[in-house]
Design an enzyme around this catalytic site. Structure first.
Site, PDB file in Angstrom:
ATOM      1  CB  SER A  80      -0.960  -0.190   1.733  1.00  0.00           C
ATOM      2  OG  SER A  80      -1.252   1.266   1.094  1.00  0.00           O
ATOM      3  NE  ARG A  89      -5.819  10.263   2.875  1.00  0.00           N
ATOM      4  CZ  ARG A  89      -6.761  11.147   3.098  1.00  0.00           C
ATOM      5  NH1 ARG A  89      -6.622  12.182   2.356  1.00  0.00           N
ATOM      6  NH2 ARG A  89      -6.761  11.980   4.080  1.00  0.00           N
ATOM      7  N   GLY A 146     -10.936   0.640   0.685  1.00  0.00           N
ATOM      8  CA  GLY A 146     -11.435   2.397   1.613  1.00  0.00           C
ATOM      9  C   GLY A 146     -12.125   3.130   1.118  1.00  0.00           C
ATOM     10  NE  ARG A 147      -9.172   8.641  -1.157  1.00  0.00           N
ATOM     11  CZ  ARG A 147      -7.676   8.881  -1.074  1.00  0.00           C
ATOM     12  NH1 ARG A 147      -6.982   7.032  -2.054  1.00  0.00           N
ATOM     13  NH2 ARG A 147      -7.131   9.357  -1.082  1.00  0.00           N
ATOM     14  N   GLY A 171      -5.726  -0.241  -2.743  1.00  0.00           N
ATOM     15  CA  GLY A 171      -5.714   0.946  -3.517  1.00  0.00           C
ATOM     16  C   GLY A 171      -5.923   1.219  -4.838  1.00  0.00           C
ATOM     17  N   GLY A 172      -7.016   1.516  -4.871  1.00  0.00           N
ATOM     18  CA  GLY A 172      -7.401   2.099  -6.439  1.00  0.00           C
ATOM     19  C   GLY A 172      -8.380   0.794  -6.816  1.00  0.00           C
ATOM     20  CB  VAL A 173      -9.690  -2.223  -4.476  1.00  0.00           C
ATOM     21  CG1 VAL A 173     -11.137  -3.053  -4.871  1.00  0.00           C
ATOM     22  CG2 VAL A 173      -8.540  -3.039  -4.593  1.00  0.00           C
ATOM     23  CG  HIS A 185      -1.275   5.829   4.151  1.00  0.00           C
ATOM     24  ND1 HIS A 185      -1.094   5.336   5.348  1.00  0.00           N
ATOM     25  CD2 HIS A 185      -1.923   6.708   4.581  1.00  0.00           C
ATOM     26  CE1 HIS A 185      -1.510   5.643   5.833  1.00  0.00           C
ATOM     27  NE2 HIS A 185      -1.971   7.157   5.865  1.00  0.00           N
TER      28      HIS A 185
END
Length: 340
Positions: A234, A239, A290-291, A268-270, A236
């Protein structure tokens, strides 16, 4: 609840801190950190998606795979999918503060559990961040994974002890948070860890230990040599350091170096189940998301988080059938091609 309603509500609740873009690629929010964007130019965020986009799935439909098994065993638990909720904190300054920290993380932990998988919580300068996450996991009888910033050794050990008392599934240190200036400004400095310091931390707990923020084969080897049960490949979410490669770019070399030594996670980017399958074919055992789950939490609570995770699981299963993949535990690199 449907996806369109969830996204509409999330856009209103996030108050512009997240635009809820059609594709969450970091372009509209570049440089907004604090906020939901990537550091500096935002390239370390966008490159995660760009790296995944270069990985293509080889469609195969003349085979004997009739069902897709998405279940996986991680940290002694059987999960419905190899998709975990990533640790996220800072609702006030990253997400607009419409939700209190404890309510946000409760929605993440509860939603992940509802979907049959597991959620993580994070750490930050405000003790309420770690405390609220650990409390949400405690309500779920330890079904969750707390991540601790790379603080001073004694501070980390105290949080490791508290985590063990809750009976968490695993515990991690996100070493990629070593450069977070806001921690130092709040009198809680963070820093990189030496191999000896990492070994000391792993030895301080009997709970499976995860090192998050590994981006090179040599550091993956260091983590497992120190006794870690798992690593997270990752940057992060782009960020902490501008201009890094994407996780999908570095994962294959890391997997070649350490496959079989422990669990390899990646984030990352999933954005879809197809992205999950790509990461598995590149060498990961499971992924963190995440996002997108911020949108789920703000737009539909725990139910919204569960809905988005279940949608990814369904997409993953469909992609498996169309690549001749019977189980997420046995994904062949033959199902992908990587474009230059």
């Amino acid at each position: 609840m449907d996806i369109a309603t969830l996204r509409k509500t999330a856009k209103e609740e996030l108050k512009g801190y997240c635009r809820v873009c059609p594709v969450c690629n970091g372009r509209a929010c570049a440089g907004e950190a604090p906020g939901m964007g990537g550091m500096g130019t935002g390239s370390a965020f966008t490159v995660n998606l760009e790296a995944l986009s270069k990985v293509r799935l080889n469609m195969r439909t003349l085979h004997n795979v009739k069902t897709a098994d998405t279940t996986v065993e991680l940290f002694g638990k059987t999960l419905s999918m190899p998709i975990l909720a990533a640790p996220m904190t800072g609702v006030l300054y990253n997400m607009g503060g419409r939700l209190p920290e404890n309510e946000f993380i409760r929605r993440i932990i509860d939603g992940a559990a509802e979907a049959g998988t597991i959620g993580a919580c994070g750490d930050g300068a405000d003790p309420a961040m770690f405390d609220s996450g650990l409390a949400a996991i405690a309500v779920k009888a330890g079904h969750g994974i707390p991540f601790i910033k790379p603080r001073a050794q004694d501070a980390i050990m105290a949080l490791l002890k508290r985590s063990a008392e809750v009976g968490v599934a695993a515990v991690g240190v996100d070493v990629d948070g070593a450069g977070l200036a806001v921690m130092a400004l709040k009198g809680q400095p963070v820093s990189p860890k030496t191999p000896e310091e990492l070994r000391e931390l792993v030895g301080a707990t009997t709970t499976p230990f995860i090192v998050k923020g590994v981006m090179t084969p040599d550091e993956a080897e260091i983590a497992f040599a120190a006794g870690a049960a798992a690593i997270v490949v990752s940057n992060h979410g782009g960020r902490v350091l501008d201009h890094t490669p994407g996780a999908a770019e570095v994962l294959p070399a890391i997997a070649r170096a350490v496959k079989g030594q422990g669990i390899i996670l990646a984030d990352g980017g999933v954005r879809t189940g197809a992205d999950v399958l790509k990461y598995l074919a590149l060498g990961a055992d499971a992924v963190l998301v995440g996002r997108p789950l911020v949108i789920g939490a703000f737009g539909g609570g725990a139910e919204g988080v569960a809905m988005l995770l279940q949608k990814m699981r369904a997409e993953l299963a469909a992609a498996m059938l169309l690549t001749g993949t019977a189980s997420v535990r046995e994904v062949s690199p033959r199902i992908i091609s990587v474009q230059s």
